[in-house]
Motif scaffolding. Sequence first.
Motif, PDB file in Angstrom:
ATOM      1  N   ARG A  19       4.006  -5.798   0.555  1.00  0.00           N
ATOM      2  CA  ARG A  19       3.888  -6.329   1.920  1.00  0.00           C
ATOM      3  C   ARG A  19       3.241  -5.315   2.858  1.00  0.00           C
ATOM      4  O   ARG A  19       2.381  -5.668   3.674  1.00  0.00           O
TER       5      ARG A  19
ATOM      6  N   THR B  50      -0.934  -4.995   4.634  1.00  0.00           N
ATOM      7  CA  THR B  50      -0.977  -4.995   6.099  1.00  0.00           C
ATOM      8  C   THR B  50      -1.825  -3.840   6.612  1.00  0.00           C
ATOM      9  O   THR B  50      -2.649  -4.015   7.523  1.00  0.00           O
TER      10      THR B  50
ATOM     11  N   PHE C  17      -5.441  -4.625   5.921  1.00  0.00           N
ATOM     12  CA  PHE C  17      -5.950  -5.630   6.863  1.00  0.00           C
ATOM     13  C   PHE C  17      -6.371  -4.985   8.181  1.00  0.00           C
ATOM     14  O   PHE C  17      -7.477  -5.235   8.686  1.00  0.00           O
TER      15      PHE C  17
END
Length: 377
Positions: free
Chosen positions: A38, A42, A45
Amino acid sequence: MNLEFLKKLNFNRQFETEAERERVLKHAAADSLASGKRAVPTIIFFEIIMLGMWFLQGGFFSSMEHIAYFIAYTSLLLCSVAAYIILIAVGRDIEHRYRLLQDLSVVYDAFMVIWSVYITAIDAHYNGSFSGIVFITILVIVPVVSFVKPVFYVIFHVVGCGLVLAIISVYIKDDVWANIINFSVFAIISLISSLTYYGVRISSYKRQVMLEDAAERDVLSGLYNRQKLGRMSPVIWKRCVEKEMTLTCILCDIDDFKQINDNYGHFVGDEWIKTVAEIMKQSVHDDLCFRYGGEEFIMLLPGEDLKDGIHVVEMIQEKLKIFPQKPGNIDVTLSFGIYEGLPSAEGDNIEKFFSKADALMYQAKRNGKNQYCSERV
């Protein structure tokens, strides 16, 4: 901070056995893997968004400042992509590669701390001010994102703090002590959060392991139960197929167990089940011993041949003879069936090995008990 406290940072004393420590760390690795899947995307991104904005503005190489920031964010992007690829690869076999995941977490977290120091240095050099927001954020968040021993964070903090304080003294002449105090407070908060979070998670995983162990263990004998055998045996079979290893299956039964219960009582019978289980655990790793049901036991020996299986059986028989405290002051004998074969991906399955060993064990009983019958394919 004394030496005793430093030793406790590893939390090693919370584990009673090496097997328990490994099981807890496997749970931790699985959780860390989920967190990483997770957190790392992130980061990727946002780095892509940052570099995309710079690309649209055409400011990649317009000045040394932009080049310095471009290097920083590109390195973080590439490192995060590499980390994510490794996470995916390790996740396919987390059971056997959990230590690699631990090492990856340490390396990635160390990189994040050094990277944040680099960003802080760029800010101080080109802007002449110390916000330290990126560095402080990294210190506080990193202990929560991945599962790394707090002792590593002590090292990260010492290195990171030393570098940042050096940067402050070189580029910033005003409010140096105020920045040092503020930074130190956040560093201490980060270290405390790491200690607390690690300790809480270790305790949580340990409770989970204890609950799983209670569900998988036979209460009387302390061996794994038949349900655990049903879950472990396909894994053992698959590993033998992949490694082209032989598998030896030993099925053991206490002779005349019904007469023991009838003549001496169920308490003596239960004590003999415990005694036989203890002797088996002394002869074979207890992860490979199972109570099959009633007075029957199974031992699985992956990578061992018939000769090894016979050696284990003879060792158990010898220990049984000289056992010092025999329940009910009676002698008990065992009958064994020993079957060796080469697991294959086609046709056979481990149930066939159980069936063959069972048939050999009953043949030993028909032959007079207190002996073994063996067969090799």
